[in-house]
Motif scaffolding. Structure first.
Motif, mmCIF file in Angstrom:
data_model
loop_
_atom_site.group_PDB
_atom_site.id
_atom_site.type_symbol
_atom_site.label_atom_id
_atom_site.label_comp_id
_atom_site.label_asym_id
_atom_site.label_seq_id
_atom_site.Cartn_x
_atom_site.Cartn_y
_atom_site.Cartn_z
ATOM 1 N N SER A 237 0.811 -1.223 0.000
ATOM 2 C CA SER A 237 0.000 0.000 0.000
ATOM 3 C C SER A 237 0.842 1.269 0.000
ATOM 4 O O SER A 237 0.548 2.206 -0.719
ATOM 5 N N PHE A 238 1.884 1.308 0.818
ATOM 6 C CA PHE A 238 2.726 2.509 0.859
ATOM 7 C C PHE A 238 4.145 2.147 1.289
ATOM 8 O O PHE A 238 4.425 1.002 1.617
ATOM 9 N N TYR A 239 5.010 3.144 1.275
ATOM 10 C CA TYR A 239 6.443 2.893 1.325
ATOM 11 C C TYR A 239 6.949 2.003 2.484
ATOM 12 O O TYR A 239 7.746 1.088 2.236
ATOM 13 N N PRO A 240 6.525 2.235 3.738
ATOM 14 C CA PRO A 240 7.052 1.352 4.806
ATOM 15 C C PRO A 240 6.719 -0.125 4.568
ATOM 16 O O PRO A 240 7.537 -0.999 4.873
ATOM 17 N N MET A 241 5.534 -0.382 4.025
ATOM 18 C CA MET A 241 5.159 -1.776 3.716
ATOM 19 C C MET A 241 6.009 -2.308 2.562
ATOM 20 O O MET A 241 6.371 -3.484 2.522
ATOM 21 N N ILE B 175 5.453 -4.675 -5.972
ATOM 22 C CA ILE B 175 5.151 -3.369 -6.562
ATOM 23 C C ILE B 175 4.528 -2.499 -5.479
ATOM 24 O O ILE B 175 3.616 -2.944 -4.771
ATOM 25 N N ASN B 176 5.003 -1.272 -5.342
ATOM 26 C CA ASN B 176 4.375 -0.348 -4.407
ATOM 27 C C ASN B 176 3.260 0.406 -5.133
ATOM 28 O O ASN B 176 3.487 0.973 -6.190
ATOM 29 N N MET B 177 2.046 0.384 -4.552
ATOM 30 C CA MET B 177 0.902 1.007 -5.222
ATOM 31 C C MET B 177 1.053 2.525 -5.314
ATOM 32 O O MET B 177 0.671 3.133 -6.310
ATOM 33 N N THR B 178 1.611 3.113 -4.280
ATOM 34 C CA THR B 178 1.757 4.578 -4.243
ATOM 35 C C THR B 178 3.209 4.963 -4.514
ATOM 36 O O THR B 178 4.100 4.120 -4.456
ATOM 37 N N ALA C 229 -2.498 -7.790 -8.752
ATOM 38 C CA ALA C 229 -1.966 -8.324 -7.488
ATOM 39 C C ALA C 229 -2.524 -9.698 -7.151
ATOM 40 O O ALA C 229 -3.705 -9.976 -7.347
ATOM 41 N N ASP C 230 -1.626 -10.563 -6.630
ATOM 42 C CA ASP C 230 -2.071 -11.807 -6.012
ATOM 43 C C ASP C 230 -2.255 -11.586 -4.513
ATOM 44 O O ASP C 230 -3.083 -12.223 -3.878
ATOM 45 N N ALA C 231 -1.416 -10.706 -3.958
ATOM 46 C CA ALA C 231 -1.530 -10.368 -2.533
ATOM 47 C C ALA C 231 -1.325 -8.868 -2.372
ATOM 48 O O ALA C 231 -0.584 -8.246 -3.135
ATOM 49 N N PHE C 232 -2.006 -8.303 -1.375
ATOM 50 C CA PHE C 232 -1.915 -6.860 -1.121
ATOM 51 C C PHE C 232 -1.472 -6.681 0.333
ATOM 52 O O PHE C 232 -2.184 -7.063 1.263
ATOM 53 N N VAL C 233 -0.272 -6.142 0.506
ATOM 54 C CA VAL C 233 0.259 -5.951 1.854
ATOM 55 C C VAL C 233 -0.134 -4.565 2.358
ATOM 56 O O VAL C 233 0.226 -3.555 1.757
ATOM 57 N N VAL C 234 -0.878 -4.559 3.455
ATOM 58 C CA VAL C 234 -1.305 -3.280 4.049
ATOM 59 C C VAL C 234 -0.781 -3.178 5.473
ATOM 60 O O VAL C 234 -0.496 -4.187 6.120
ATOM 61 N N ASN C 235 -0.680 -1.929 5.955
ATOM 62 C CA ASN C 235 -0.304 -1.712 7.348
ATOM 63 C C ASN C 235 -1.448 -2.119 8.270
ATOM 64 O O ASN C 235 -1.249 -2.706 9.314
ATOM 65 N N GLY C 236 -2.688 -1.790 7.846
ATOM 66 C CA GLY C 236 -3.836 -2.025 8.729
ATOM 67 C C GLY C 236 -3.896 -0.969 9.812
ATOM 68 O O GLY C 236 -3.299 0.103 9.677
#
Ligand SMILES: [Zn+2]
Length: 303
Positions: free
Chosen positions: A43-47, A64-67, A90-97
């Motif tokens: 979702s964003f850079y730290p992830m 791939i970073n979305m943003t 995407a197969d998986a989407f990594v989010v901070n939550g």
């Protein structure tokens, strides 16, 4: 002459494609699943930085970073048409939550089969004065380590063929983070001041980790300058207290901090919540590099 060159080229091209086709058939019979590439969107850079380390050197996995690397926090972020295209792949989407991705439900309803990897799962969340969860979990090194474990564990579950590699990569990166954590704790064990003022609500997890006390936060909502009344209250508080250290973030304009500094004699230092790319190129070490710079700033500011 020209025609001859072209026909030789065509023959070569044909030969390569036939050979390539044979080789392809051979491998696909044995390891069909390994050939298939797995795309992880963050979702964003730290992830992105954490996931890049977890998925390091796995040929069939791309991250791939979305943003954009300069986007910063996703408070109030609205998905763009390009984001939707990226997420489609995407197969998986990594989010901070923890509420950082307010658009997450929208993504889930659009792509029911997308695997959501939630980095903050199981981590004890802190609340803001408003009562909402504070999403800046990764700013604490301990919690950043927990996030890396979460990302590796959940990726292993949805992409089992690379599970061993995710786990070993995570262990290598966590060892580096543990070394950073030990170094920072040792360096900050004997600082003289523990009261700080920060710019936006990005540092509660960091402060908890290093036993710092956030006496005031200048902008509760990023990008929203404090009102004159709020500014006056902070100036009054700084004048009455011993807190003489302001930490501005490189991502935001330091104009309010400058006003407070001018009115109180407090000094401005920089503290970076590691939310954007600072250097070009090597993103793998970005979090560690930013924290090393933060440590220099903290030691200078807090003695
Ligand atoms: Zn933020």
């Amino acid at each position: 002459m020209q025609t001859k060159k072209i026909s030789i080229f065509l023959i070569l091209l044909l030969a390569v494609s036939i050979l390539g086709g044979c080789a392809g058939n051979k491998t696909s019979g044995v390891t069909a699943t390994e050939k298939k590439s797995f795309t992880i969107v963050t979702s964003f850079y730290p992830m992105y930085v954490s996931t890049l380390n977890v998925a390091r050197d796995i040929a069939s996995v791309q991250v791939i970073n979305m943003t954009k690397p300069q986007t910063g926090c996703l408070h109030d972020y609205q998905l763009t048409p390009q984001d939707l295209v990226t997420l489609e792949s995407a197969d998986a989407f990594v989010v901070n939550g923890a509420g950082m991705e307010a658009f997450l439900n929208d993504v889930i309803s659009r792509q029911k089969n997308l695997k959501i990897i939630e980095a903050s799962r199981g981590i004890t969340l802190l609340r803001d004065p408003s009562g909402e969860y504070n999403p800046h979990v990764w700013v604490s090194i301990t919690d950043a380590i927990a996030q890396v474990r979460n990302i590796a564990g959940q990726l292993s579950a949805v992409n089992a063929e690379n599970a061993k590699k995710y786990e070993s990569n995570a262990n290598i990166y966590i060892a580096k983070l543990e070394a950073l954590k030990t170094k920072m704790h040792a360096s900050m064990a004997h600082i003289k001041t523990r009261d700080i003022i920060t710019f936006h609500e990005a540092f509660p997890y960091f402060a908890q980790e290093f036993n710092l006390h956030i006496a005031a936060v200048i902008e509760r909502d990023p990008g929203t300058a404090p009102t004159m009344k709020e500014l006056a209250a902070i100036i009054d508080m700084v004048n009455k207290s011993k807190v003489k250290v302001l930490f501005a973030e490189p991502q935001y304009s330091p104009s309010s901090a400058r006003t407070i500094a001018a009115e109180t004699g407090a000094k401005i230092y920089s503290l970076d919540p590691a939310v954007q790319a600072v250097t070009d190129g090597n993103a793998y070490n970005e979090y560690i590099n930013v924290m090393e710079t933060n440590l220099i700033s903290l030691k200078e500011a807090l003695g």
